[in-house]
Design an enzyme around this catalytic site. Structure first.
Site, PDB file in Angstrom:
ATOM      1  N   GLY A 283      -4.520  -6.790  -2.132  1.00  0.00           N
ATOM      2  CA  GLY A 283      -4.066  -7.900  -1.301  1.00  0.00           C
ATOM      3  C   GLY A 283      -4.047  -9.228  -2.023  1.00  0.00           C
ATOM      4  N   GLN A 284      -5.205  -9.615  -2.538  1.00  0.00           N
ATOM      5  CA  GLN A 284      -5.336 -10.956  -3.092  1.00  0.00           C
ATOM      6  C   GLN A 284      -5.016 -10.965  -4.586  1.00  0.00           C
TER       7      GLN A 284
ATOM      8  N   CYS B  30     -11.086  -6.098   2.770  1.00  0.00           N
ATOM      9  CA  CYS B  30      -9.717  -5.905   2.285  1.00  0.00           C
ATOM     10  C   CYS B  30      -9.585  -4.622   1.451  1.00  0.00           C
ATOM     11  N   MET B  31     -10.235  -4.602   0.289  1.00  0.00           N
ATOM     12  CA  MET B  31     -10.015  -3.517  -0.660  1.00  0.00           C
ATOM     13  C   MET B  31     -11.154  -2.503  -0.716  1.00  0.00           C
TER      14      MET B  31
ATOM     15  N   LYS C  50       6.692 -17.499  -0.852  1.00  0.00           N
ATOM     16  CA  LYS C  50       5.388 -18.101  -1.195  1.00  0.00           C
ATOM     17  C   LYS C  50       5.319 -18.437  -2.687  1.00  0.00           C
TER      18      LYS C  50
ATOM     19  N   MET D   3      -3.575  -2.539   4.084  1.00  0.00           N
ATOM     20  CA  MET D   3      -4.596  -2.733   5.110  1.00  0.00           C
ATOM     21  C   MET D   3      -4.492  -1.808   6.320  1.00  0.00           C
TER      22      MET D   3
HETATM   23  N1  LIG Z   1      -7.679  -9.936  12.186  1.00  0.00           N
HETATM   24  C1  LIG Z   1      -7.637  -9.802  10.873  1.00  0.00           C
HETATM   25  N2  LIG Z   1      -8.507 -10.452  10.088  1.00  0.00           N
HETATM   26  C2  LIG Z   1      -8.458 -10.297   8.740  1.00  0.00           C
HETATM   27  C3  LIG Z   1      -7.500  -9.443   8.157  1.00  0.00           C
HETATM   28  C4  LIG Z   1      -6.583  -8.766   9.004  1.00  0.00           C
HETATM   29  O1  LIG Z   1      -5.695  -8.006   8.550  1.00  0.00           O
HETATM   30  N3  LIG Z   1      -6.682  -8.958  10.350  1.00  0.00           N
HETATM   31  N4  LIG Z   1      -7.472  -9.288   6.802  1.00  0.00           N
HETATM   32  C5  LIG Z   1      -8.689  -9.542   6.033  1.00  0.00           C
HETATM   33  C6  LIG Z   1      -8.331  -9.665   4.612  1.00  0.00           C
HETATM   34  S1  LIG Z   1      -7.532  -8.325   3.910  1.00  0.00           S
HETATM   35  C7  LIG Z   1      -8.588 -10.750   3.879  1.00  0.00           C
HETATM   36  S2  LIG Z   1      -8.263 -10.719   2.196  1.00  0.00           S
HETATM   37  C8  LIG Z   1      -9.237 -11.932   4.471  1.00  0.00           C
HETATM   38  C9  LIG Z   1      -8.761 -13.268   3.929  1.00  0.00           C
HETATM   39  O2  LIG Z   1      -9.513 -14.262   4.552  1.00  0.00           O
HETATM   40  P1  LIG Z   1      -9.930 -15.619   3.850  1.00  0.00           P
HETATM   41  O3  LIG Z   1     -10.343 -15.414   2.468  1.00  0.00           O
HETATM   42  O4  LIG Z   1     -10.942 -16.251   4.742  1.00  0.00           O
HETATM   43  O5  LIG Z   1      -8.560 -16.412   3.960  1.00  0.00           O
HETATM   44  P2  LIG Z   1      -7.903 -17.560   3.104  1.00  0.00           P
HETATM   45  O6  LIG Z   1      -7.096 -18.372   4.039  1.00  0.00           O
HETATM   46  O7  LIG Z   1      -7.199 -16.969   1.953  1.00  0.00           O
HETATM   47  O8  LIG Z   1      -9.152 -18.394   2.603  1.00  0.00           O
HETATM   48  C10 LIG Z   1      -9.224 -18.935   1.312  1.00  0.00           C
HETATM   49  C11 LIG Z   1      -9.807 -20.324   1.388  1.00  0.00           C
HETATM   50  O9  LIG Z   1      -9.953 -20.835   0.066  1.00  0.00           O
HETATM   51  C12 LIG Z   1      -9.322 -22.112  -0.040  1.00  0.00           C
HETATM   52  N5  LIG Z   1      -8.871 -22.230  -1.428  1.00  0.00           N
HETATM   53  C13 LIG Z   1      -7.662 -22.024  -1.974  1.00  0.00           C
HETATM   54  N6  LIG Z   1      -7.718 -22.109  -3.314  1.00  0.00           N
HETATM   55  C14 LIG Z   1      -9.009 -22.391  -3.625  1.00  0.00           C
HETATM   56  C15 LIG Z   1      -9.734 -22.547  -4.853  1.00  0.00           C
HETATM   57  O10 LIG Z   1      -9.191 -22.457  -5.963  1.00  0.00           O
HETATM   58  N7  LIG Z   1     -11.071 -22.761  -4.739  1.00  0.00           N
HETATM   59  C16 LIG Z   1     -11.697 -22.864  -3.542  1.00  0.00           C
HETATM   60  N8  LIG Z   1     -13.016 -23.072  -3.530  1.00  0.00           N
HETATM   61  N9  LIG Z   1     -11.035 -22.748  -2.376  1.00  0.00           N
HETATM   62  C17 LIG Z   1      -9.723 -22.483  -2.432  1.00  0.00           C
HETATM   63  C18 LIG Z   1      -8.265 -22.113   1.011  1.00  0.00           C
HETATM   64  O11 LIG Z   1      -7.982 -23.456   1.406  1.00  0.00           O
HETATM   65  C19 LIG Z   1      -8.908 -21.295   2.142  1.00  0.00           C
HETATM   66  O12 LIG Z   1      -9.679 -22.072   3.006  1.00  0.00           O
HETATM   67  O13 LIG Z   1      -9.019 -11.917   5.886  1.00  0.00           O
HETATM   68  C20 LIG Z   1      -9.478 -10.762   6.514  1.00  0.00           C
HETATM   69  N10 LIG Z   1      -9.353 -10.950   7.964  1.00  0.00           N
HETATM   70  N1  LIG Z   2       2.964 -12.916   3.419  1.00  0.00           N
HETATM   71  C1  LIG Z   2       1.722 -12.548   3.125  1.00  0.00           C
HETATM   72  N2  LIG Z   2       1.514 -11.639   2.153  1.00  0.00           N
HETATM   73  C2  LIG Z   2       0.258 -11.251   1.884  1.00  0.00           C
HETATM   74  C3  LIG Z   2      -0.858 -11.803   2.553  1.00  0.00           C
HETATM   75  C4  LIG Z   2      -0.606 -12.785   3.571  1.00  0.00           C
HETATM   76  O1  LIG Z   2      -1.515 -13.331   4.199  1.00  0.00           O
HETATM   77  N3  LIG Z   2       0.697 -13.115   3.819  1.00  0.00           N
HETATM   78  N4  LIG Z   2      -2.118 -11.367   2.282  1.00  0.00           N
HETATM   79  C5  LIG Z   2      -2.369 -10.518   1.130  1.00  0.00           C
HETATM   80  C6  LIG Z   2      -3.558  -9.695   1.373  1.00  0.00           C
HETATM   81  S1  LIG Z   2      -5.103 -10.310   1.038  1.00  0.00           S
HETATM   82  C7  LIG Z   2      -3.469  -8.420   1.825  1.00  0.00           C
HETATM   83  S2  LIG Z   2      -4.895  -7.523   2.076  1.00  0.00           S
HETATM   84  C8  LIG Z   2      -2.176  -7.753   1.971  1.00  0.00           C
HETATM   85  C9  LIG Z   2      -2.049  -6.962   3.281  1.00  0.00           C
HETATM   86  O2  LIG Z   2      -0.838  -6.314   3.272  1.00  0.00           O
HETATM   87  P1  LIG Z   2      -0.463  -5.262   4.407  1.00  0.00           P
HETATM   88  O3  LIG Z   2      -1.531  -4.287   4.573  1.00  0.00           O
HETATM   89  O4  LIG Z   2       0.893  -4.758   4.120  1.00  0.00           O
HETATM   90  O5  LIG Z   2      -0.423  -6.221   5.705  1.00  0.00           O
HETATM   91  P2  LIG Z   2      -0.938  -6.099   7.207  1.00  0.00           P
HETATM   92  O6  LIG Z   2       0.090  -6.810   8.012  1.00  0.00           O
HETATM   93  O7  LIG Z   2      -2.341  -6.534   7.316  1.00  0.00           O
HETATM   94  O8  LIG Z   2      -0.955  -4.557   7.606  1.00  0.00           O
HETATM   95  C10 LIG Z   2       0.047  -3.666   7.218  1.00  0.00           C
HETATM   96  C11 LIG Z   2       0.536  -2.796   8.316  1.00  0.00           C
HETATM   97  O9  LIG Z   2      -0.442  -1.882   8.757  1.00  0.00           O
HETATM   98  C12 LIG Z   2       0.017  -1.439  10.009  1.00  0.00           C
HETATM   99  N5  LIG Z   2      -0.995  -0.648  10.699  1.00  0.00           N
HETATM  100  C13 LIG Z   2      -1.840  -1.037  11.680  1.00  0.00           C
HETATM  101  N6  LIG Z   2      -2.609  -0.009  12.078  1.00  0.00           N
HETATM  102  C14 LIG Z   2      -2.245   1.069  11.354  1.00  0.00           C
HETATM  103  C15 LIG Z   2      -2.670   2.443  11.341  1.00  0.00           C
HETATM  104  O10 LIG Z   2      -3.570   2.867  12.050  1.00  0.00           O
HETATM  105  N7  LIG Z   2      -2.069   3.272  10.455  1.00  0.00           N
HETATM  106  C16 LIG Z   2      -1.063   2.848   9.641  1.00  0.00           C
HETATM  107  N8  LIG Z   2      -0.523   3.741   8.829  1.00  0.00           N
HETATM  108  N9  LIG Z   2      -0.625   1.563   9.655  1.00  0.00           N
HETATM  109  C17 LIG Z   2      -1.223   0.679  10.480  1.00  0.00           C
HETATM  110  C18 LIG Z   2       0.381  -2.743  10.693  1.00  0.00           C
HETATM  111  O11 LIG Z   2       1.273  -2.535  11.777  1.00  0.00           O
HETATM  112  C19 LIG Z   2       0.988  -3.539   9.553  1.00  0.00           C
HETATM  113  O12 LIG Z   2       2.387  -3.561   9.584  1.00  0.00           O
HETATM  114  O13 LIG Z   2      -1.130  -8.702   1.949  1.00  0.00           O
HETATM  115  C20 LIG Z   2      -1.183  -9.607   0.862  1.00  0.00           C
HETATM  116  N10 LIG Z   2       0.068 -10.306   0.928  1.00  0.00           N
HETATM  117  S1  SF4 Z   3       2.869 -12.756  -6.185  1.00  0.00           S
HETATM  118 FE1  SF4 Z   3       3.272 -12.184  -4.063  1.00  0.00          FE
HETATM  119  S2  SF4 Z   3       3.414 -14.123  -2.981  1.00  0.00           S
HETATM  120 FE2  SF4 Z   3       3.689 -14.577  -5.169  1.00  0.00          FE
HETATM  121  S3  SF4 Z   3       5.915 -14.518  -5.483  1.00  0.00           S
HETATM  122 FE3  SF4 Z   3       5.090 -12.488  -5.982  1.00  0.00          FE
HETATM  123  S4  SF4 Z   3       5.360 -11.329  -4.091  1.00  0.00           S
HETATM  124 FE4  SF4 Z   3       5.497 -13.494  -3.538  1.00  0.00          FE
HETATM  125 MO   LIG Z   4      -6.768  -8.926   1.797  1.00  0.00          MO
END
Ligand SMILES: Nc1nc2c(c(=O)[nH]1)N[C@H]1C(S)=C(S)[C@@H](COP(=O)(O)OP(=O)(O)OC[C@H]3O[C@@H](n4cnc5c(=O)[nH]c(N)nc54)[C@H](O)[C@@H]3O)O[C@H]1N2
Ligand SMILES: Nc1nc2c(c(=O)[nH]1)N[C@H]1C(S)=C(S)[C@@H](COP(=O)(O)OP(=O)(O)OC[C@H]3O[C@@H](n4cnc5c(=O)[nH]c(N)nc54)[C@H](O)[C@@H]3O)O[C@H]1N2
Ligand code: SF4
Ligand SMILES: [Mo]
Length: 759
Positions: free
Chosen positions: A386-387, A182-183, A93, A349
């Site tokens: 995460g973010q 998320c956090m 990425k 997460m």
């Molecule tokens: N089932 C399930 N649902 C989840 C999660 C999960 O683990 N499982 N994880 C949750 C978590 S941890 C997170 S963080 C959320 C993330 O969920 P979202 O925040 O809804 O996901 P993104 O796709 O990052 O959305 C960002 C949006 O901003 C836009 N964008 C990018 N750059 C910019 C910018 O500079 N300005 C503006 N205005 N827009 C921009 C992108 O096009 C995109 O539409 O999802 C949550 N939802």
């Molecule tokens: N490639 C990629 N990287 C990302 C993102 C992305 O969208 N794509 N999003 C970013 C963001 S906003 C976030 S929040 C992070 C999330 O980063 P992670 O938290 O590492 O990602 P997830 O895949 O949501 O969940 C992590 C793991 O939790 C495990 N899990 C599920 N249930 C349980 C449980 O009950 N106990 C335990 N111990 N584990 C469990 C799942 O199997 C999964 O492998 O990643 C960040 N980095």
């Molecule tokens: S900040 Fe995250 S997504 Fe970007 S290069 Fe580093 S590990 Fe990959």
């Molecule tokens: Mo997140």
């Protein structure tokens, strides 16, 4: 437990070159995180670059430092910064940063909904409409009828400005954002343990840790460059022991020395069992216990003896039964954690997104406190963010419904007064009642109590849980959505869509997992009429009559204002000036003055400039009596229990190549074909439910359904199915229940009871 070679391929070099279309203009610097060959130098400069500029990766909370190559007003190359904490590395990425500005569907013009359809409009027309509707709502229904729903991907200046405008201007505390999804559990965990948010350690700790306790984190895919640094440590010191707790055999788990394939949402039991083992086997740090800790359960203070009694039922055998893992593994994990010279835990997460997310966070911190695995190089409880800016912009800047900048709380009069003084507004302006947290906010939209909502940089119509409930709620509301892309699931529901500049098209400061503030400057022009979110907020403030509060200033000037608001607080980063951010690849706070180099280990005498008692081994200075809190927590019943009709647990997450709702990565030609369409199911369950590999399946919960393609694999434990939330064609959140942790209000995305059937 069998040892799997640590260099087990994550992405082979061939995969990678295929993905990147090597030879067709690929330029990568540094070794590539997630590659079989290490270090891998695949830099092939085939595009001339006019100038290189420092910045940070657009994507995850690892926050890799990059250099951005510009030619003819376009980003043409992005490489890892050799002197960044990432040591030149980027993951896939990070590399596609160079393409993301130029993929299809960039939003270029404001849109207004008219007779059900979106039509182009001028900025003036769109912003006038937005201001009129918000003004009407405020006049007729009062401050709580308007809301801001933001993002950990906005710049710090943007989140701070929005929070200031809504709380200090409109007097509405309805300011929340996706970091709540998320956090929030980590933030509540830190605050209730150490009295202030944010981890105390830094990435450098990875280089010293002897045991890694990685739980609920698929580090190899979600924080790949952090993961690569963990593997570096293991390469240098092969006796380093990696424990991974995850219901799935992820890429991270495959490289671990011990994988505890835990039953989802039973972490509280496991950590209690580990704590009980520490006590039983005399791993307790008596000095910590006597001088640095206190105990609490709910609202009550407790004694150490209560803690011991509380843990008594949590034997390895009991926990093994609840968690579905082996008792001897629990014993060994306890030993590896407590006896190691330095243990570091990392989590994300899998822990935060549980009904007991805060409780699990507290127990992870307790494991470090009780054993004294804290405040030394490599010994630290480290929650991965995460973010790219959930920490700085939202947690530090106080852009949540209950917070104000730098750990201050809406509910605290003294804190409100301090912020009112800083913002130059009359005492009593800020409403003492916290606003709605995310899920509650969308619930009041459902009732029609919030009339207008400004959604910035997030895609809630895909990322919220229980979408069948909240999508209609969004349709009901006057929804203003700023996004760099159109269409998204949310822009499709908007009344007004505002096109935005993104990364490198705007100037912004971000903060990563280790409290490092760093800056990505504006280097190129956004497409069409797109403007930065910051410019939109300033314009909005002026049209609403709050030009005195939100001045027409540059993001750089806003940073100067913001950094000074941290002076005198436990977050002090007044020394992180705009000028330093231009020249240095990020600075970790605390950093009270311009001469200060930044702080790796907080609370540690000799390192942290805010320490008040240098004679102490560790100074939890935010705590009124200098003691950190160890919480007594019990395992709760499953919130969405399995039964005959819904016999499986659906858990959700991510893959390496895609980012969240795929609005960006789904449009990158090389990544698009990797859209995750799968539902992982264990062979035993597949047999029972008559499912074979690659057939189309429906996953159905008590809340809704989503369709996927079955991937029969024993990478997921029996009784559990896994899907990502990346694809809008497979909206898993239609099936995801919206129960939240009662403390942090973070949704439990990691467990919904479901059944699966072939379509
Ligand atoms: N089932 C399930 N649902 C989840 C999660 C999960 O683990 N499982 N994880 C949750 C978590 S941890 C997170 S963080 C959320 C993330 O969920 P979202 O925040 O809804 O996901 P993104 O796709 O990052 O959305 C960002 C949006 O901003 C836009 N964008 C990018 N750059 C910019 C910018 O500079 N300005 C503006 N205005 N827009 C921009 C992108 O096009 C995109 O539409 O999802 C949550 N939802
Ligand atoms: N490639 C990629 N990287 C990302 C993102 C992305 O969208 N794509 N999003 C970013 C963001 S906003 C976030 S929040 C992070 C999330 O980063 P992670 O938290 O590492 O990602 P997830 O895949 O949501 O969940 C992590 C793991 O939790 C495990 N899990 C599920 N249930 C349980 C449980 O009950 N106990 C335990 N111990 N584990 C469990 C799942 O199997 C999964 O492998 O990643 C960040 N980095
Ligand atoms: S900040 Fe995250 S997504 Fe970007 S290069 Fe580093 S590990 Fe990959
Ligand atoms: Mo997140």
């Amino acid at each position: 437990m069998p040892q799997i070679p640590i260099d087990a391929p994550i992405l082979t070099r061939r995969d990678l070159l295929r993905l990147l279309g090597a030879g067709a203009g690929v330029a990568i610097s540094g070794s590539l995180a997630g590659c079989a060959e290490n270090p891998l130098w695949v830099r092939q400069p085939v595009t001339a670059v006019d100038s290189w500029h420092n910045g940070a990766c657009r994507f995850c909370g690892t926050g890799c430092e990059v250099q951005i190559g510009i030619r003819d007003g376009r980003v043409v190359d992005v490489r890892g910064h050799e002197y960044g904490h990432n040591r030149g590395r980027l993951c896939i990425k990070g590399i596609v940063n160079r393409e993301i500005l130029y993929v299809r569907d960039r939003a270029t013009t404001p849109l207004i909904r008219e007779n059900g359809a979106l039509r182009p409009a001028s900025w003036d027309e769109a912003m006038d409409l937005v201001a009129t509707r918000f003004r009407e709502s405020l006049d007729q229904f009062g401050p709580t009828s308007v809301a801001f729903y933001g993002s950990g991907q906005l710049s710090t200046q943007e989140s701070y400005t929005a929070s200031k405008l809504f709380k200090g201007g409109f007097r509405s505390n309805n300011v929340d954002g996706n970091p709540r999804l998320c956090m929030a559990s980590a933030a509540f965990g830190y605050v209730s343990t150490f009295f202030k948010d944010e981890p105390m350690g830094c990435y450098e700790d990875i280089d010293y840790a002897d045991t890694f306790f990685i739980t609920g984190s698929n580090t190899a895919e979600c924080h790949p460059v952090v993961w690569e640094r963990i593997l570096d440590r293991k390469r240098r010191a092969p006796e380093t022991f990696i424990i991974v707790v995850d219901p799935r055999r992820t890429r991270t788990a495959r490289a671990a020395d011990m994988h505890l394939a835990i039953r989802p949402t039973t972490d509280v039991t496991l950590y209690n069992a580990l704590l009980a083992e520490f006590i039983r086997r005399d791993f307790v740090d008596q000095d910590m216990l006597a001088n640095y800790l206190k105990f609490r359960q709910g609202q009550e203070d407790r004694a150490y003896a209560d803690f011991i009694a509380h843990l008594e039922p949590y034997t390895p055998e009991f926990a093994a039964d609840v968690c579905g893992i082996a008792p001897d593994d629990i014993r060994e994990a306890a030993d590896r954690f407590a006896a190691a010279p330095a243990s570091m835990s990392l989590w994300t997460m899998g822990i935060n997104q549980q009904f007991q997310g805060t409780a699990a966070n507290r127990l992870l911190m307790a494991m470090h406190l009780i054993t004294g695995q804290i405040g030394r190089p490599g010994a630290t409880p480290f929650s991965l963010t995460g973010q790219p800016n959930a920490g700085g912009g939202v947690r530090d800047a106080g852009a949540l419904a209950h917070t104000l900048p730098h750990g201050r709380l809406i509910a605290n009069e003294q804190h409100r007064r301090e912020v009112e003084a800083i913002w130059g507004i009359p005492f009593g302006t800020i409403d003492p009642t916290p606003g709605y947290d995310t899920v509650a906010l969308f619930q009041v939209m459902e009732r029609g109590d919030v009339k207008c909502c400004l959604v910035m940089c997030t895609n809630p119509a895909q990322s919220l849980p229980n979408l069948n409930r909240y999508r209609p709620a969004m349709e009901k509301t006057f929804l203003v959505v700023t996004d760099s892309f159109h269409p998204t699931e949310t822009t499709e529901l908007a009344d007004v869509v505002l096109p935005t500049a993104m990364w490198a098209e705007k100037d912004g400061v971000y903060s990563n997992s280790e409290r490092r503030y760093h800056r990505t400057p504006k280097l190129v022009e956004p497409p069409g009429a797109a403007r930065s979110d910051f410019a939109i907020l300033v314009d909005f403030a002026q049209r609403m009559g709050y030009g005195d509060l939100i001045k027409d200033q540059t993001p750089e000037e806003m940073w100067e204002e913001y950094r000074l608001t941290s002076e005198g607080t436990a977050y002090n980063f007044a020394g992180i000036t705009s000028a330093r951010l231009r020249d240095e690849p990020g600075i970790l706070w605390p950093c009270p003055d311009v001469a200060h180099p930044g702080t790796c280990r907080r609370y540690v005498p000799g390192e942290d400039p805010l320490v008040e008692h240098p004679e102490r081994r560790i100074d939890f200075y935010a705590s009124p009596d200098g003691r950190a809190v160890v919480w007594l927590e019990d395992q709760a019943e499953p919130q969405d229990p399995r039964d005959e009709q819904y016999p499986l647990i659906l858990t959700t997450g991510r893959v390496l190549e895609h980012w969240h709702t795929m609005t960006i990565t789904g449009r990158v030609p090389k990544l698009e074909p990797l859209e995750p369409r799968f539902l992982q199911i264990n062979p035993r369950d597949a047999r029972e439910f008559g499912i074979v590999n690659e057939v189309e399946v429906t996953v159905q919960s008590r809340y809704g359904a989503a369709d996927f393609v079955a991937q029969v694999t024993d990478d997921v434990r029996p009784g559990v199915v896994f899907a990502t939330f990346h694809s809008a064609r497979h909206l898993v959140n239609q099936a995801m229940r919206d129960t939240v942790d009662p403390i942090s209000k973070e949704p439990e995305y990691k467990a919904s009871a479901v059944y699966v059937r072939a379509k």
